[in-house]
Design an enzyme around this catalytic site. Sequence first.
Site, PDB file in Angstrom:
ATOM      1  N   ASP A  69      68.378  24.375  28.165  1.00  0.00           N
ATOM      2  CA  ASP A  69      69.702  23.963  27.696  1.00  0.00           C
ATOM      3  C   ASP A  69      70.741  24.299  28.759  1.00  0.00           C
ATOM      4  O   ASP A  69      70.568  25.261  29.498  1.00  0.00           O
ATOM      5  CB  ASP A  69      70.088  24.809  26.469  1.00  0.00           C
ATOM      6  CG  ASP A  69      69.870  24.077  25.166  1.00  0.00           C
ATOM      7  OD1 ASP A  69      69.343  22.955  25.192  1.00  0.00           O
ATOM      8  OD2 ASP A  69      70.235  24.633  24.128  1.00  0.00           O
ATOM      9  N   TYR A  71      74.160  26.176  29.832  1.00  0.00           N
ATOM     10  CA  TYR A  71      74.848  27.362  29.319  1.00  0.00           C
ATOM     11  C   TYR A  71      75.908  26.918  28.311  1.00  0.00           C
ATOM     12  O   TYR A  71      76.555  25.898  28.496  1.00  0.00           O
ATOM     13  CB  TYR A  71      75.526  28.130  30.452  1.00  0.00           C
ATOM     14  CG  TYR A  71      74.583  28.739  31.463  1.00  0.00           C
ATOM     15  CD1 TYR A  71      73.634  29.689  31.083  1.00  0.00           C
ATOM     16  CD2 TYR A  71      74.658  28.394  32.808  1.00  0.00           C
ATOM     17  CE1 TYR A  71      72.778  30.267  32.019  1.00  0.00           C
ATOM     18  CE2 TYR A  71      73.809  28.971  33.755  1.00  0.00           C
ATOM     19  CZ  TYR A  71      72.873  29.903  33.357  1.00  0.00           C
ATOM     20  OH  TYR A  71      72.033  30.472  34.278  1.00  0.00           O
ATOM     21  N   PHE A  82      70.233  26.655  35.423  1.00  0.00           N
ATOM     22  CA  PHE A  82      70.367  28.050  35.853  1.00  0.00           C
ATOM     23  C   PHE A  82      71.628  28.331  36.662  1.00  0.00           C
ATOM     24  O   PHE A  82      71.987  29.487  36.875  1.00  0.00           O
ATOM     25  CB  PHE A  82      69.133  28.524  36.637  1.00  0.00           C
ATOM     26  CG  PHE A  82      67.888  28.610  35.806  1.00  0.00           C
ATOM     27  CD1 PHE A  82      67.692  29.654  34.912  1.00  0.00           C
ATOM     28  CD2 PHE A  82      66.905  27.636  35.901  1.00  0.00           C
ATOM     29  CE1 PHE A  82      66.537  29.730  34.131  1.00  0.00           C
ATOM     30  CE2 PHE A  82      65.746  27.702  35.127  1.00  0.00           C
ATOM     31  CZ  PHE A  82      65.567  28.751  34.239  1.00  0.00           C
ATOM     32  N   HIS A 191      59.540  33.239  31.819  1.00  0.00           N
ATOM     33  CA  HIS A 191      60.955  32.908  32.019  1.00  0.00           C
ATOM     34  C   HIS A 191      61.683  34.090  32.665  1.00  0.00           C
ATOM     35  O   HIS A 191      61.354  35.246  32.389  1.00  0.00           O
ATOM     36  CB  HIS A 191      61.594  32.572  30.662  1.00  0.00           C
ATOM     37  CG  HIS A 191      62.899  31.869  30.775  1.00  0.00           C
ATOM     38  ND1 HIS A 191      64.088  32.538  30.980  1.00  0.00           N
ATOM     39  CD2 HIS A 191      63.214  30.557  30.727  1.00  0.00           C
ATOM     40  CE1 HIS A 191      65.074  31.663  31.049  1.00  0.00           C
ATOM     41  NE2 HIS A 191      64.579  30.443  30.893  1.00  0.00           N
TER      42      HIS A 191
END
Length: 227
Positions: A69, A71, A82, A191
């Site tokens: 997703d 942020y 990221f 992750h």
Amino acid sequence: MAEVNPVIEASWKEHLADEFASPYFAELKSFLKGEKKKGKLIYPPGNKIFSAFDFTPFEKVKVVILGQDPYHGTGQAHGLSFSVPEGMPPPPSLGNIFKELKSDLGIPIPKKGNLEKWAEQGVLLLNATLTVQANTAGSHQGKGWEQFTDTVIRKISAEKKGVVFLLWGRYAQAKEPLVDSSKHFILQAPHPSPFSADRGFFGCKHFSKTNELLKKQGMEPIDWALE
């Protein structure tokens, strides 16, 4: 509404023309327009939704880093997985990415979290869902974006070769079947989130491994340093 029109880099517009013309994409646009009419704040800004594609044209893609997703905090999302814009402190997952970079390649941890430099070198920073409601993680999942980005992955797999896919975490790893591993490279790790980074993301050495795979193909390695 300009915010949800597919204003996107030309090579991607050509490769994804069928998606933009499809019923599910029309429904997705309608959903986004409806949310805006209700006064809901959506990230990233409309002109940044397709930034990953604008920074990394189809022919330049060498590496894919798949996120989930955007942020959902104020000012954080700008269309690259990221990454955060200039002036925003790196969120925890990105901070852990930088820690692994330092451990792997000795690159000093940068103060900024803008990864546009990676994108310009051929690193497609692709989120599976390209929009999100402010302060509501996962709010735009299941609305059509995943169908769109799965097609992106399939197109890269089918029409390119030697691309390095970095799949961090279970969500990204579930996309593995979309990639032809006989002609591409898949590197998997937990992750980089603080909840899972110490289970194998730290020490994965994906940055040096990626560059070795690129060099073996006669391709320019990625300069991962941001400063």
